[in-house]
Design a protein around this motif. Structure first.
Motif, PDB file in Angstrom:
ATOM      1  N   GLN A  88       0.828  -1.205   0.000  1.00 51.16           N
ATOM      2  CA  GLN A  88       0.000   0.000   0.000  1.00 51.16           C
ATOM      3  C   GLN A  88       0.863   1.256   0.000  1.00 51.16           C
ATOM      4  O   GLN A  88       0.573   2.234  -0.699  1.00 51.16           O
ATOM      5  N   THR A  89       1.954   1.227   0.777  1.00 48.45           N
ATOM      6  CA  THR A  89       2.879   2.363   0.801  1.00 48.45           C
ATOM      7  C   THR A  89       3.473   2.597  -0.581  1.00 48.45           C
ATOM      8  O   THR A  89       3.587   3.729  -1.054  1.00 48.45           O
ATOM      9  N   GLN A  90       3.850   1.495  -1.233  1.00 48.31           N
ATOM     10  CA  GLN A  90       4.395   1.591  -2.590  1.00 48.31           C
ATOM     11  C   GLN A  90       3.353   2.180  -3.533  1.00 48.31           C
ATOM     12  O   GLN A  90       3.666   3.031  -4.386  1.00 48.31           O
ATOM     13  N   LEU A  91       2.127   1.744  -3.381  1.00 46.20           N
ATOM     14  CA  LEU A  91       1.050   2.227  -4.243  1.00 46.20           C
ATOM     15  C   LEU A  91       0.822   3.723  -4.053  1.00 46.20           C
ATOM     16  O   LEU A  91       0.605   4.460  -5.017  1.00 46.20           O
ATOM     17  N   ASP A  92       0.882   4.193  -2.803  1.00 50.12           N
ATOM     18  CA  ASP A  92       0.700   5.621  -2.522  1.00 50.12           C
ATOM     19  C   ASP A  92       1.806   6.456  -3.186  1.00 50.12           C
ATOM     20  O   ASP A  92       1.535   7.528  -3.741  1.00 50.12           O
ATOM     21  N   LYS A  93       3.041   5.972  -3.112  1.00 49.92           N
ATOM     22  CA  LYS A  93       4.152   6.693  -3.746  1.00 49.92           C
ATOM     23  C   LYS A  93       3.971   6.740  -5.264  1.00 49.92           C
ATOM     24  O   LYS A  93       4.237   7.764  -5.905  1.00 49.92           O
ATOM     25  N   MET A  94       3.540   5.617  -5.822  1.00 51.91           N
ATOM     26  CA  MET A  94       3.325   5.567  -7.262  1.00 51.91           C
ATOM     27  C   MET A  94       2.206   6.517  -7.679  1.00 51.91           C
ATOM     28  O   MET A  94       2.265   7.152  -8.734  1.00 51.91           O
ATOM     29  N   SER A 121      -1.494   1.762 -15.752  1.00 49.17           N
ATOM     30  CA  SER A 121      -1.613   0.303 -15.798  1.00 49.17           C
ATOM     31  C   SER A 121      -0.860  -0.377 -14.656  1.00 49.17           C
ATOM     32  O   SER A 121      -1.344  -1.354 -14.070  1.00 49.17           O
ATOM     33  N   GLU A 122       0.332   0.151 -14.300  1.00 53.53           N
ATOM     34  CA  GLU A 122       1.111  -0.469 -13.229  1.00 53.53           C
ATOM     35  C   GLU A 122       0.406  -0.307 -11.886  1.00 53.53           C
ATOM     36  O   GLU A 122       0.336  -1.246 -11.093  1.00 53.53           O
ATOM     37  N   ARG A 123      -0.115   0.878 -11.625  1.00 53.27           N
ATOM     38  CA  ARG A 123      -0.877   1.094 -10.385  1.00 53.27           C
ATOM     39  C   ARG A 123      -2.090   0.180 -10.325  1.00 53.27           C
ATOM     40  O   ARG A 123      -2.410  -0.385  -9.279  1.00 53.27           O
ATOM     41  N   GLN A 124      -2.778   0.045 -11.457  1.00 55.50           N
ATOM     42  CA  GLN A 124      -3.957  -0.810 -11.494  1.00 55.50           C
ATOM     43  C   GLN A 124      -3.588  -2.256 -11.185  1.00 55.50           C
ATOM     44  O   GLN A 124      -4.296  -2.953 -10.444  1.00 55.50           O
ATOM     45  N   GLU A 125      -2.449  -2.701 -11.719  1.00 54.31           N
ATOM     46  CA  GLU A 125      -2.004  -4.078 -11.488  1.00 54.31           C
ATOM     47  C   GLU A 125      -1.656  -4.316 -10.019  1.00 54.31           C
ATOM     48  O   GLU A 125      -2.047  -5.334  -9.434  1.00 54.31           O
ATOM     49  N   VAL A 126      -0.935  -3.366  -9.406  1.00 57.88           N
ATOM     50  CA  VAL A 126      -0.581  -3.497  -7.993  1.00 57.88           C
ATOM     51  C   VAL A 126      -1.831  -3.506  -7.128  1.00 57.88           C
ATOM     52  O   VAL A 126      -1.969  -4.327  -6.198  1.00 57.88           O
ATOM     53  N   LEU A 127      -2.768  -2.621  -7.423  1.00 59.62           N
ATOM     54  CA  LEU A 127      -4.004  -2.551  -6.651  1.00 59.62           C
ATOM     55  C   LEU A 127      -4.821  -3.822  -6.805  1.00 59.62           C
ATOM     56  O   LEU A 127      -5.377  -4.348  -5.824  1.00 59.62           O
ATOM     57  N   GLU A 188     -10.911  -1.838  -2.208  1.00 56.69           N
ATOM     58  CA  GLU A 188     -12.071  -1.719  -3.092  1.00 56.69           C
ATOM     59  C   GLU A 188     -12.416  -0.241  -3.325  1.00 56.69           C
ATOM     60  O   GLU A 188     -12.753   0.163  -4.442  1.00 56.69           O
ATOM     61  N   GLN A 189     -12.327   0.558  -2.271  1.00 59.41           N
ATOM     62  CA  GLN A 189     -12.581   1.995  -2.417  1.00 59.41           C
ATOM     63  C   GLN A 189     -11.525   2.646  -3.305  1.00 59.41           C
ATOM     64  O   GLN A 189     -11.828   3.533  -4.106  1.00 59.41           O
ATOM     65  N   GLN A 190     -10.273   2.188  -3.160  1.00 56.57           N
ATOM     66  CA  GLN A 190      -9.204   2.745  -3.986  1.00 56.57           C
ATOM     67  C   GLN A 190      -9.380   2.385  -5.453  1.00 56.57           C
ATOM     68  O   GLN A 190      -9.006   3.166  -6.340  1.00 56.57           O
ATOM     69  N   GLN A 191      -9.932   1.204  -5.721  1.00 53.61           N
ATOM     70  CA  GLN A 191     -10.203   0.835  -7.111  1.00 53.61           C
ATOM     71  C   GLN A 191     -11.197   1.808  -7.737  1.00 53.61           C
ATOM     72  O   GLN A 191     -11.013   2.261  -8.869  1.00 53.61           O
ATOM     73  N   VAL A 192     -12.248   2.111  -6.994  1.00 54.12           N
ATOM     74  CA  VAL A 192     -13.249   3.056  -7.484  1.00 54.12           C
ATOM     75  C   VAL A 192     -12.616   4.429  -7.699  1.00 54.12           C
ATOM     76  O   VAL A 192     -12.849   5.095  -8.718  1.00 54.12           O
ATOM     77  N   ALA A 193     -11.777   4.850  -6.715  1.00 54.22           N
ATOM     78  CA  ALA A 193     -11.127   6.158  -6.816  1.00 54.22           C
ATOM     79  C   ALA A 193     -10.165   6.214  -7.999  1.00 54.22           C
ATOM     80  O   ALA A 193     -10.058   7.241  -8.686  1.00 54.22           O
ATOM     81  N   LEU A 194      -9.459   5.114  -8.259  1.00 52.46           N
ATOM     82  CA  LEU A 194      -8.514   5.091  -9.373  1.00 52.46           C
ATOM     83  C   LEU A 194      -9.236   5.206 -10.714  1.00 52.46           C
ATOM     84  O   LEU A 194      -8.793   5.940 -11.610  1.00 52.46           O
TER      85      LEU A 194
END
Length: 215
Positions: A88-94, A121-127, A188-194
């Motif tokens: 999650q930390t990595q995702l926030d930085k990305m 696409s990379e963020r989506q894959e990590v999420l 799940e909320q982050q997916q919607v936000a993304l």
């Protein structure tokens, strides 16, 4: 190896420096380990195998000073949660990096919308992977909790009391399940936000390109 109650070990550490410190030059450092075993505090000059994963304090026998404090080893569920938190930390930085790149060089870097979509696409894959892991952990912990509750129920139906260790394990599994459920809901909320962020960025891109009226 010797094992003594912690209160005795503490008194020994207060006495040792006056007599042993002068003789310690050139000798390998000796340690005293102290840890909790049930409700008892144990200290020993050797760490037994069944205490390796326990939280403990380590003291220099010669000086009497504490030179290390070791936390207990994480169990499988806690390691999974820690791994998910790190992801999650990595995702926030990305996410922050993506926002900066898209605003600073959107028109220069991306020739069309497909190129812009690839930034996400990379963020989506990590999420997606984080969410998949959280869902797996929730299902696994739920099955484990159901099995523990079933075993406890069988004991009570047979007229036997539920053991303290079994009750503690049930409480632990329940807390771990709630933690993973919160992580799953967050992902799940982050997916919607993304998805919303992607659409907003594309809309801004179209406006900068003159392909859509400013909104």
């Amino acid at each position: 190896m010797f094992r003594v109650p912690a209160i005795v070990a503490a008194s020994l550490l207060l006495v040792v420096p006056a007599t042993a410190l002068a003789q310690s030059s050139g000798k390998a450092e000796k340690k005293l380990y102290c840890w909790n075993q049930g409700k008892e505090r144990i200290c020993s000059d050797a760490l037994p195998a069944d205490a390796v994963n326990n939280a403990r304090e380590e003291f220099n026998v010669n000086s009497g000073l504490r030179n290390a404090q070791v936390e207990r080893a994480l169990n499988d569920e806690e390691r999974a949660a820690a791994s998910t938190a790190a992801a999650q930390t990595q995702l926030d930085k990305m996410a922050e990096l993506t926002r900066q790149r898209t605003e600073q060089a959107m028109l220069v870097t991306y020739s069309d919308e497909d190129a812009l979509r690839r930034v996400f696409s990379e963020r989506q894959e990590v999420l997606d992977n984080n969410l998949k892991t959280a869902r797996y952990n929730v299902a696994s912990l739920r099955d484990s909790l159901v099995a523990l509750l079933g075993a406890a129920g069988d004991r009570e139906l047979a007229g036997a009391a539920v053991a303290d260790k079994q009750a503690d394990l049930i409480r632990q599994r329940h807390a771990q399940l709630r933690s993973q459920q919160r992580l799953q809901a967050s992902f799940e909320q982050q997916q919607v936000a993304l998805k919303a962020e992607i659409e907003t960025t594309l809309q801004r891109y179209r406006e900068l390109k003159g392909l859509a009226p400013a909104g």
